[in-house]
Motif scaffolding. Structure first.
Motif, PDB file in Angstrom:
ATOM      1  N   PHE A  15     -34.350 -39.749   1.048  1.00 57.13           N
ATOM      2  CA  PHE A  15     -34.975 -41.125   1.119  1.00 57.13           C
ATOM      3  C   PHE A  15     -34.967 -41.006   3.017  1.00 57.13           C
ATOM      4  O   PHE A  15     -34.168 -40.747   3.607  1.00 57.13           O
ATOM      5  CB  PHE A  15     -34.056 -42.101   0.650  1.00 57.13           C
ATOM      6  CG  PHE A  15     -34.041 -42.221  -0.688  1.00 57.13           C
ATOM      7  CD1 PHE A  15     -34.723 -42.836  -1.522  1.00 57.13           C
ATOM      8  CD2 PHE A  15     -32.938 -41.736  -1.438  1.00 57.13           C
ATOM      9  CE1 PHE A  15     -34.977 -42.988  -2.826  1.00 57.13           C
ATOM     10  CE2 PHE A  15     -32.855 -41.783  -2.858  1.00 57.13           C
ATOM     11  CZ  PHE A  15     -33.745 -42.592  -3.301  1.00 57.13           C
ATOM     12  N   ARG A  36     -26.273 -37.848   6.728  1.00 63.07           N
ATOM     13  CA  ARG A  36     -26.473 -39.275   6.708  1.00 63.07           C
ATOM     14  C   ARG A  36     -25.976 -39.739   8.076  1.00 63.07           C
ATOM     15  O   ARG A  36     -26.412 -40.643   8.733  1.00 63.07           O
ATOM     16  CB  ARG A  36     -25.524 -39.923   5.624  1.00 63.07           C
ATOM     17  CG  ARG A  36     -25.617 -41.477   5.739  1.00 63.07           C
ATOM     18  CD  ARG A  36     -24.785 -42.307   4.933  1.00 63.07           C
ATOM     19  NE  ARG A  36     -25.113 -42.101   3.339  1.00 63.07           N
ATOM     20  CZ  ARG A  36     -26.002 -42.731   2.624  1.00 63.07           C
ATOM     21  NH1 ARG A  36     -26.530 -43.740   3.407  1.00 63.07           N
ATOM     22  NH2 ARG A  36     -26.261 -42.776   1.487  1.00 63.07           N
ATOM     23  N   ALA A  42     -30.834 -40.566   3.724  1.00 65.48           N
ATOM     24  CA  ALA A  42     -29.913 -40.504   2.350  1.00 65.48           C
ATOM     25  C   ALA A  42     -30.449 -39.129   1.600  1.00 65.48           C
ATOM     26  O   ALA A  42     -31.839 -39.355   1.324  1.00 65.48           O
ATOM     27  CB  ALA A  42     -29.912 -41.698   1.778  1.00 65.48           C
ATOM     28  N   VAL A  43     -29.734 -38.485   1.192  1.00 56.44           N
ATOM     29  CA  VAL A  43     -30.106 -37.383   0.130  1.00 56.44           C
ATOM     30  C   VAL A  43     -29.627 -37.815  -1.216  1.00 56.44           C
ATOM     31  O   VAL A  43     -28.493 -38.111  -1.485  1.00 56.44           O
ATOM     32  CB  VAL A  43     -29.448 -35.903   0.516  1.00 56.44           C
ATOM     33  CG1 VAL A  43     -29.664 -35.167  -0.586  1.00 56.44           C
ATOM     34  CG2 VAL A  43     -29.685 -35.444   1.986  1.00 56.44           C
ATOM     35  N   GLY A  44     -30.522 -38.195  -2.222  1.00 54.99           N
ATOM     36  CA  GLY A  44     -30.315 -38.792  -3.347  1.00 54.99           C
ATOM     37  C   GLY A  44     -30.002 -37.908  -4.350  1.00 54.99           C
ATOM     38  O   GLY A  44     -29.085 -37.837  -5.261  1.00 54.99           O
ATOM     39  N   LEU A  63     -20.157 -41.172 -10.558  1.00 57.42           N
ATOM     40  CA  LEU A  63     -19.670 -42.558 -10.032  1.00 57.42           C
ATOM     41  C   LEU A  63     -21.106 -43.056  -9.320  1.00 57.42           C
ATOM     42  O   LEU A  63     -21.932 -42.549  -9.140  1.00 57.42           O
ATOM     43  CB  LEU A  63     -18.726 -42.141  -8.866  1.00 57.42           C
ATOM     44  CG  LEU A  63     -17.441 -41.399  -9.589  1.00 57.42           C
ATOM     45  CD1 LEU A  63     -16.331 -41.141  -8.441  1.00 57.42           C
ATOM     46  CD2 LEU A  63     -16.781 -42.513 -10.382  1.00 57.42           C
ATOM     47  N   SER A  64     -20.694 -44.260  -8.753  1.00 52.09           N
ATOM     48  CA  SER A  64     -21.718 -45.200  -8.109  1.00 52.09           C
ATOM     49  C   SER A  64     -22.065 -44.367  -6.879  1.00 52.09           C
ATOM     50  O   SER A  64     -21.299 -43.640  -6.184  1.00 52.09           O
ATOM     51  CB  SER A  64     -21.082 -46.471  -7.692  1.00 52.09           C
ATOM     52  OG  SER A  64     -22.369 -47.052  -7.165  1.00 52.09           O
ATOM     53  N   GLY A  65     -23.432 -44.047  -6.673  1.00 53.00           N
ATOM     54  CA  GLY A  65     -23.663 -43.444  -5.728  1.00 53.00           C
ATOM     55  C   GLY A  65     -23.993 -41.922  -5.571  1.00 53.00           C
ATOM     56  O   GLY A  65     -24.319 -41.273  -4.716  1.00 53.00           O
ATOM     57  N   SER A  66     -24.098 -41.402  -6.994  1.00 57.21           N
ATOM     58  CA  SER A  66     -23.715 -40.015  -7.164  1.00 57.21           C
ATOM     59  C   SER A  66     -25.180 -39.552  -7.373  1.00 57.21           C
ATOM     60  O   SER A  66     -25.488 -38.159  -7.520  1.00 57.21           O
ATOM     61  CB  SER A  66     -23.203 -39.542  -8.372  1.00 57.21           C
ATOM     62  OG  SER A  66     -23.411 -40.328  -9.477  1.00 57.21           O
ATOM     63  N   GLY A  67     -26.225 -40.293  -7.401  1.00 55.96           N
ATOM     64  CA  GLY A  67     -27.732 -39.956  -7.434  1.00 55.96           C
ATOM     65  C   GLY A  67     -28.325 -40.158  -8.980  1.00 55.96           C
ATOM     66  O   GLY A  67     -29.322 -39.615  -9.126  1.00 55.96           O
ATOM     67  N   LYS A  68     -27.653 -40.435  -9.808  1.00 54.41           N
ATOM     68  CA  LYS A  68     -28.126 -40.628 -11.180  1.00 54.41           C
ATOM     69  C   LYS A  68     -29.509 -41.383 -11.169  1.00 54.41           C
ATOM     70  O   LYS A  68     -30.414 -40.948 -11.813  1.00 54.41           O
ATOM     71  CB  LYS A  68     -27.023 -41.458 -11.985  1.00 54.41           C
ATOM     72  CG  LYS A  68     -25.700 -40.976 -12.056  1.00 54.41           C
ATOM     73  CD  LYS A  68     -24.759 -41.863 -13.064  1.00 54.41           C
ATOM     74  CE  LYS A  68     -24.576 -43.094 -12.355  1.00 54.41           C
ATOM     75  NZ  LYS A  68     -23.925 -43.482 -11.039  1.00 54.41           N
ATOM     76  N   SER A  69     -29.395 -42.857 -10.620  1.00 52.53           N
ATOM     77  CA  SER A  69     -30.955 -43.271 -10.702  1.00 52.53           C
ATOM     78  C   SER A  69     -32.083 -42.583  -9.878  1.00 52.53           C
ATOM     79  O   SER A  69     -33.066 -42.418 -10.397  1.00 52.53           O
ATOM     80  CB  SER A  69     -30.830 -44.557  -9.782  1.00 52.53           C
ATOM     81  OG  SER A  69     -29.853 -45.445 -10.666  1.00 52.53           O
ATOM     82  N   SER A  70     -31.535 -41.958  -8.787  1.00 55.85           N
ATOM     83  CA  SER A  70     -32.447 -41.271  -7.851  1.00 55.85           C
ATOM     84  C   SER A  70     -33.189 -40.138  -8.958  1.00 55.85           C
ATOM     85  O   SER A  70     -34.348 -39.891  -8.571  1.00 55.85           O
ATOM     86  CB  SER A  70     -31.802 -40.555  -6.829  1.00 55.85           C
ATOM     87  OG  SER A  70     -31.127 -41.465  -5.914  1.00 55.85           O
ATOM     88  N   GLU A 191     -28.749 -46.844 -17.145  1.00 52.08           N
ATOM     89  CA  GLU A 191     -27.733 -47.915 -17.242  1.00 52.08           C
ATOM     90  C   GLU A 191     -27.959 -49.116 -18.139  1.00 52.08           C
ATOM     91  O   GLU A 191     -27.493 -50.159 -17.793  1.00 52.08           O
ATOM     92  CB  GLU A 191     -26.784 -48.347 -15.918  1.00 52.08           C
ATOM     93  CG  GLU A 191     -26.403 -47.065 -15.080  1.00 52.08           C
ATOM     94  CD  GLU A 191     -25.184 -47.302 -14.515  1.00 52.08           C
ATOM     95  OE1 GLU A 191     -24.255 -47.984 -14.872  1.00 52.08           O
ATOM     96  OE2 GLU A 191     -24.881 -46.679 -13.480  1.00 52.08           O
TER      97      GLU A 191
END
Ligand SMILES: Nc1ncnc2c1ncn2[C@@H]1O[C@H](COP(=O)(O)OP(=O)(O)OP(=O)(O)O)[C@@H](O)[C@H]1O
Ligand SMILES: [Mg+2]
Length: 389
Positions: A15, A36, A42-44, A63-70, A191
């Motif tokens: 990103f 970063r 940011a590397v998703g 975990l949150s921020g681990s890149g799942k949505s990305s 999610e």
């Protein structure tokens, strides 16, 4: 072996503006935290490769921020990968033009979001029909498809209600029904159940498994809850800091955890309640078909040193089993007179805790079937004991 539906190859997503700087730094071995800090980029997703098979329920956890949505948003090009390929049915969608992408999103890939995304001034029926309206599908056809989807998610009778009159679980069912109206081959779910309270969530998990069981779609499902991941997933991928830490069947995580991080992640999980029959079962070595030649089955069973095998009709539906001993030494042309029906069967989505009693009541391995009664596998006492040990 099933066909590959989605192939993710060396995929990286950055990103920010100066993406090449980030790529270069990754290649030089900088961590994404360092990148970063130094550049603000940011590397998703960091160099992930995964194959997802047709008909599979594939869960991405982390975990949150681990890149799942990305990552999941690359699968319909809501995120454009910075490097690497993403193939669907063998075609690299990163190369797709506008029209091809529109077709892809309309007919092949549908997405269900965490916060439902319902239109508040429309009824359930009209929310579900929405995607079909944009496609100029005529009204009768639209309504028919919408009603089918509404029934499938268990909302019949609620067609004329508005979103504000529904509970969270029901709203998510509407979202799911809407995604199903286009009869997508792939369902992406980011999610979808996270906003629901635990009881409703369990109910929705069951509902989803039953829809999957019935329709055999390829589903990519995201969660940050390890229990949910293992309950649902045929296979699970664990991400951390945009990287793939481990991918495999739920049992693989227990039998061969990739590292300490995985071990810590799975520590508190009760295996018998999350491991599903389908992830433990075996493919039967031999399946006989009704009407099959008796001598041929005798020969096959003897060659494989098996005492019995299950029998299906010519559509793969389970009808019973035959024993070698009874098939031998007689004049019958086919096996049909020897088919026994006192077997035990279990749905492929049942948990191991459910299969114990059936196994203790059965002399032969328990047959594993899907909702349409097709024989999918067999499971033995030893298989279950080994998986839980
Ligand atoms: N649009 C964006 N612009 C900049 N950075 C982003 C963007 N989307 C995500 N990121 C960053 O990418 C990383 C991965 O985020 P992502 O949303 O994929 O995580 P996630 O695993 O889905 O987390 P969550 O469980 O909280 O939804 C994070 O560091 C995040 O800050
Ligand atoms: Mg997310």
């Amino acid at each position: 072996m099933a066909d590959k539906k989605i192939e993710i190859k060396d995929l990286t997503l950055v990103f920010g503006k100066d993406k090449n700087t980030a790529l270069k730094m990754l290649d030089e071995g900088f961590t994404i935290q360092e990148i970063r800090k130094k550049t603000g980029l940011a590397v998703g997703v960091n160099n992930i490769s995964i194959d997802i098979e047709e008909g599979e329920m594939f869960v991405i956890v982390g975990l949150s921020g681990s890149g799942k949505s990305s990552l999941i948003r690359c699968m319909n090009m809501l995120n454009v990968p910075t490097r690497g390929e993403l193939l669907i049915d063998g075609e690299n969608i990163v190369d797709y033009g506008k029209d091809q992408l529109r077709e892809l999103r309309r007919h092949k890939v549908a997405m269900v979001f965490q916060h439902f995304g319902l239109l508040s001034h429309r009824t359930v029926l009209h929310n579900v029909q929405f995607g079909l309206e944009v496609q100029n599908i005529d009204e009768t056809q639209r309504k028919k498809k919408a009603l089918e989807a509404i029934e499938l998610v268990g909302l019949s009778g609620w067609e004329d209600y508005f979103p504000r009159q529904l509970s969270g679980g029901m709203k998510q069912r509407v979202g799911l029904a809407r995604a199903l109206t286009n009869e997508p081959e792939i369902l992406l779910m980011d999610e979808p159940f996270s906003a629901l309270d635990p009881l409703i969530r369990r109910e929705m998990q069951k509902e989803l498994l039953s829809i999957e069981d019935y329709m055999d779609k390829t589903i990519v499902f995201i969660t940050h809850d390890m229990n949910e991941a293992f309950r649902l997933g045929d296979r699970v991928a664990l991400l951390k800091d945009g990287e793939l830490i481990q991918v495999g069947k739920p049992r693989d995580f227990f039998e061969n955890p990739a590292n300490d991080y995985v071990e810590a992640f799975i520590e508190d999980v009760d295996k018998s309640r999350i491991l599903r029959v389908k992830t433990i079962m075996n493919k039967p070595e031999i399946v006989a078909v009704k009407g099959q030649n008796r001598e041929e089955v005798v020969r096959k069973l003897s060659d494989a040193e098996l005492e019995y095998c299950y029998v299906t009709d010519n559509k793969g539906n389970l009808i019973g089993y035959v024993e070698l001993e009874k098939l031998m030494n007689n004049q019958m042309e086919t096996i049909d007179k020897f088919i026994e029906t006192n077997y035990k069967e279990i749905n492929r989505n049942a948990f191991l805790s459910d299969v114990w009693t059936k196994l203790s009541e059965s002399d032969v391995e328990v047959a594993v079937t899907d909702k349409r009664n097709r024989l999918r596998g067999i499971i033995s006492h030893e298989d279950v004991a080994k998986a839980l040990s």
